[in-house]
Every structure is written in structure tokens, then in C-alpha cells.
Design an enzyme around this catalytic site. Sequence first.
Site, PDB file in Angstrom:
ATOM      1  N   SER A  78       0.828  -1.211   0.000  1.00 36.79           N
ATOM      2  CA  SER A  78       0.000   0.000   0.000  1.00 36.79           C
ATOM      3  C   SER A  78       0.861   1.259   0.000  1.00 36.79           C
ATOM      4  O   SER A  78       1.963   1.269   0.566  1.00 36.79           O
ATOM      5  CB  SER A  78      -0.869  -0.024   1.263  1.00 36.79           C
ATOM      6  N   TYR A 111      -2.077  -0.331  10.116  1.00 31.03           N
ATOM      7  CA  TYR A 111      -2.343  -0.879   8.773  1.00 31.03           C
ATOM      8  C   TYR A 111      -1.070  -0.791   7.936  1.00 31.03           C
ATOM      9  O   TYR A 111      -0.619  -1.782   7.350  1.00 31.03           O
ATOM     10  CB  TYR A 111      -3.478  -0.099   8.110  1.00 31.03           C
TER      11      TYR A 111
HETATM   12  N1  LIG Z   1      -8.457  -0.133  -2.576  1.00 25.27           N
HETATM   13  C1  LIG Z   1      -7.374   0.582  -2.330  1.00 25.27           C
HETATM   14  O1  LIG Z   1      -7.343   1.799  -2.583  1.00 25.27           O
HETATM   15  C2  LIG Z   1      -6.140  -0.058  -1.758  1.00 25.27           C
HETATM   16  C3  LIG Z   1      -5.019   0.773  -1.543  1.00 25.27           C
HETATM   17  C4  LIG Z   1      -3.868   0.206  -1.014  1.00 25.27           C
HETATM   18  C5  LIG Z   1      -3.821  -1.154  -0.734  1.00 25.27           C
HETATM   19  N2  LIG Z   1      -4.924  -1.927  -0.930  1.00 25.27           N
HETATM   20  C6  LIG Z   1      -4.825  -3.353  -0.605  1.00 25.27           C
HETATM   21  O2  LIG Z   1      -5.291  -4.104  -1.706  1.00 25.27           O
HETATM   22  C7  LIG Z   1      -5.938  -5.295  -1.255  1.00 25.27           C
HETATM   23  C8  LIG Z   1      -7.342  -5.365  -1.818  1.00 25.27           C
HETATM   24  O3  LIG Z   1      -8.050  -4.205  -1.376  1.00 25.27           O
HETATM   25  P1  LIG Z   1      -9.576  -3.947  -1.693  1.00 25.27           P
HETATM   26  O4  LIG Z   1      -9.731  -2.501  -1.852  1.00 25.27           O
HETATM   27  O5  LIG Z   1     -10.055  -4.886  -2.742  1.00 25.27           O
HETATM   28  O6  LIG Z   1     -10.189  -4.332  -0.266  1.00 25.27           O
HETATM   29  P2  LIG Z   1     -11.483  -5.212   0.108  1.00 25.27           P
HETATM   30  O7  LIG Z   1     -11.680  -5.049   1.574  1.00 25.27           O
HETATM   31  O8  LIG Z   1     -12.608  -4.882  -0.796  1.00 25.27           O
HETATM   32  O9  LIG Z   1     -10.989  -6.681  -0.217  1.00 25.27           O
HETATM   33  C9  LIG Z   1     -10.293  -7.498   0.691  1.00 25.27           C
HETATM   34  C10 LIG Z   1     -11.050  -8.825   0.812  1.00 25.27           C
HETATM   35  O10 LIG Z   1     -10.289  -9.684   1.654  1.00 25.27           O
HETATM   36  C11 LIG Z   1     -11.182 -10.405   2.479  1.00 25.27           C
HETATM   37  N3  LIG Z   1     -10.453 -10.779   3.695  1.00 25.27           N
HETATM   38  C12 LIG Z   1      -9.999  -9.964   4.677  1.00 25.27           C
HETATM   39  N4  LIG Z   1      -9.392 -10.688   5.626  1.00 25.27           N
HETATM   40  C13 LIG Z   1      -9.445 -11.991   5.232  1.00 25.27           C
HETATM   41  C14 LIG Z   1      -8.995 -13.219   5.798  1.00 25.27           C
HETATM   42  N5  LIG Z   1      -8.374 -13.268   6.981  1.00 25.27           N
HETATM   43  N6  LIG Z   1      -9.234 -14.371   5.121  1.00 25.27           N
HETATM   44  C15 LIG Z   1      -9.872 -14.358   3.927  1.00 25.27           C
HETATM   45  N7  LIG Z   1     -10.333 -13.220   3.347  1.00 25.27           N
HETATM   46  C16 LIG Z   1     -10.117 -12.049   3.992  1.00 25.27           C
HETATM   47  C17 LIG Z   1     -12.323  -9.439   2.755  1.00 25.27           C
HETATM   48  O11 LIG Z   1     -13.530 -10.117   3.065  1.00 25.27           O
HETATM   49  C18 LIG Z   1     -12.422  -8.656   1.440  1.00 25.27           C
HETATM   50  O12 LIG Z   1     -13.428  -9.199   0.594  1.00 25.27           O
HETATM   51  C19 LIG Z   1      -5.855  -5.249   0.267  1.00 25.27           C
HETATM   52  O13 LIG Z   1      -4.727  -5.990   0.678  1.00 25.27           O
HETATM   53  C20 LIG Z   1      -5.663  -3.773   0.576  1.00 25.27           C
HETATM   54  O14 LIG Z   1      -5.007  -3.576   1.804  1.00 25.27           O
HETATM   55  C21 LIG Z   1      -6.063  -1.413  -1.441  1.00 25.27           C
END
Ligand SMILES: NC(=O)c1ccc[n+]([C@@H]2O[C@H](COP(=O)([O-])OP(=O)(O)OC[C@H]3O[C@@H](n4cnc5c(N)ncnc54)[C@H](O)[C@@H]3O)[C@@H](O)[C@H]2O)c1
Length: 334
Positions: free
Chosen positions: A127, A152
Site C-alpha cells: 500500500s 495498517y
Molecule cells: N483499494 C485501495 O485503494 C487499496 C489501496 C492500497 C492497498 N490496498 C490493498 O489491496 C488489497 C485489496 O483491497 P480492496 O480494496 O479490494 O479491499 P477489500 O476489503 O474490498 O478486499 C479485501 C477482501 O479480503 C477479504 N479478507 C480480509 N481478511 C481476510 C482473511 N483473513 N481471510 C480471507 N479473506 C479475507 C475481505 O472479506 C475482502 O473481501 C488489500 O490488501 C488492501 O489492503 C487497497
Amino acid sequence: MSILVTGAAGFIGFHLSKRLAALGYHVIGIDNLNDYYDIALKKERLNILEKSGNFDFYKMNLSNDEELKPIFEAYTITIVINLAAQAGVRYSIDNPHSYVNSNLVGFTNILEACRHYHIEHLIYASSSSVYGANTSIPYSTKDAVDHPVSIYAATKKANELMAHTYSHLFNIPTTGLRFFTVYGPWGRPDMAYYTFTKQIIEGNTIKVFNNGDMRRDFTYIDDIVEGIIRLLGHPPLYNMDWDRNNPDPSSSSAPYKIYNIGNNNPVKLMDFIQTLEKLIGKKARIEYLPMQPGDMKETYADISDLQADIGFQPATTIENGLTQFVDWYKKYHI
Ligand SMILES: NC(=O)c1ccc[n+]([C@@H]2O[C@H](COP(=O)([O-])OP(=O)(O)OC[C@H]3O[C@@H](n4cnc5c(N)ncnc54)[C@H](O)[C@@H]3O)[C@@H](O)[C@H]2O)c1
């Protein structure tokens, strides 16, 4: 060839799985469907994936090692894309254990599975938040990131360190992607672009922190997916030029690489709000507030490594991307 996508019911996981399946890959999706935000939205994303084929889903928690093993036994998985995580900066201030369980214990289980099942390439979500208290803009993967300002961010930085260890000890090619504020249809209801849209449409007041003096490198979901697809066949190699006396933090003598994946074009928060107002056709009611703990004033990605290595070039302007989002929002919610 089977690809495991963790967090497949999440925002990025959904779009990525959809594209991979359309390209003919067999996708195995896992997700624990937790209630950090609306589970119905996660289930609707899954319905779409299950209808479109080439997709098998397993509801499971990454932090439970015993549940993960049978998946690796049942399929010949060559690539793992780890997107499952407890996301969100603000939530992490009051719920640190959720981050430790999913992002540290869960990621350890993924690394162990990659080790024992000889995975050819692990791509995982880091991130932009790892840049924390850094002030040198644009953020470069060549800079040290040792001052996270939320738990985080600390877990994401830890993931990069853990991945390096596994690349070094067990020769697993790992690519860490520092995502910069990803947005788009089927997005995340906890993120500002989503809550702002909701509040403006419903005529409620939006909370704008640091009195609006913020910039974000908003990155459209299709550009993110395109970047990940291009990386599939580009696992990092042993970098023979890596110099331990002058170490580049984004690379290693092990098969390890860290990339920024962002739009490389930050937008002022107030311009962003104006674009939303124009698209929605309604003025926002704004409450200006001071900076929130854990937040960063600015994000801006230097993407030169990704441009050089895979020709990554984000193609979506904020106007086009927000138009897609607002259109989807209205169809889905209204
Ligand atoms: N969206 C953004 O702007 C952004 C920015 C930086 C980093 N990220 C990273 O990208 C990744 C995806 O982000 P996103 O926006 O799709 O988030 P999101 O929350 O929509 O997707 C994450 C998914 O992981 C699942 N999850 C969480 N913990 C879990 C576990 N222990 N076991 C199984 N499933 C689990 C959740 O149910 C969720 O559906 C994440 O790692 C997030 O930290 C996202």
C-alpha cells in the site's frame, strides 16, 4: 493453469478475477466474507464471478492454516495473488488485532503455502500507506519506508519484509504492489470517493479533513488490473547488480521486487469533490475538520520502474473514472 486469488470477493479481487477468468485462466478465489463493510456487496460480486465461469470459490479465513492446505493439494496452482487483508487506515486505530490476524498471520500462511507447493510467482498487495511520514514527493520505491503512521501501514511494510525473507530463503519470486487509492465501480463503501458520492446524493454533509488541503493519486481499477495482468509472466529475477553496500530497497539479490502502482497524477481533494458535484449535479455540504490521526496529507506514485519493466501506463482520467463510478453507483443503489 490455476491462479489463486485471495480476497476475491473484495473490490480489487473481484475485478482481477473477472478479467483473469475472461482471459481463460482458471481462477480459485478465496475470501472470508467478513463484515468490515456490506457483505451483500461482496456476495453480489461473487455471483457475477460464479456466473461467468472459470471460477471456483472457497469461503475461508486465511489466518486458519488448516483450511488453506487442502486448496493447494486439490489444484495445481502456479501463481498466487494475495489481495485478502484487513484494509482501511482509520479502522486500524481502534482494531489492531484484525490487521495482525489477516495481514500478518494470514500472510505467513500464504508464504508457507507458496514455499511448500512451489509457487512460481507470488504477487501481493502492499500500500502507498507505507510511505507514512516520508515527505519526498513523488514517493519512490527507492526511498526507505521506515516510518509508518498507522498499524495498517506497519502490517503492509511487514508483508514486504516477510516476502523478502521467503524470496531469499526459498527462492520464491515475490512482487509487492503498493496500490495508490484505487477507485471504480463495485468499489469499497468505506473509502472517501464512495461515502462522498452517497452523502452528496442524499444531501448529507461530507467531512473533509485537513480543511481540504490533501492530494491523492487516485488510480482507476482497470489500470490496476491491467498492471497486475502484465506482471503475471514477469516474476522478478535474481538481481545480479544489486549492491549490498548501497542497497536499493525495491530489489534484492533474491527474486524480489516492490513496485508502486498508481496514476502518477495526484488530484487536489477539493478538485476531486468539484468533479463529483458536477457528475452528480448537486453541491456538496462540507464540514471542514483538522487532520485525522494515521492519515497522510499527500500521495503521489513514482511509477518509473513499472513503466520500464512492463510498459505500465495508466489510461483513465479522474473525470472518466468517476463518471464510471457514479453511473454504477446510481444503478446499484438508486
Ligand atoms: N483499494 C485501495 O485503494 C487499496 C489501496 C492500497 C492497498 N490496498 C490493498 O489491496 C488489497 C485489496 O483491497 P480492496 O480494496 O479490494 O479491499 P477489500 O476489503 O474490498 O478486499 C479485501 C477482501 O479480503 C477479504 N479478507 C480480509 N481478511 C481476510 C482473511 N483473513 N481471510 C480471507 N479473506 C479475507 C475481505 O472479506 C475482502 O473481501 C488489500 O490488501 C488492501 O489492503 C487497497
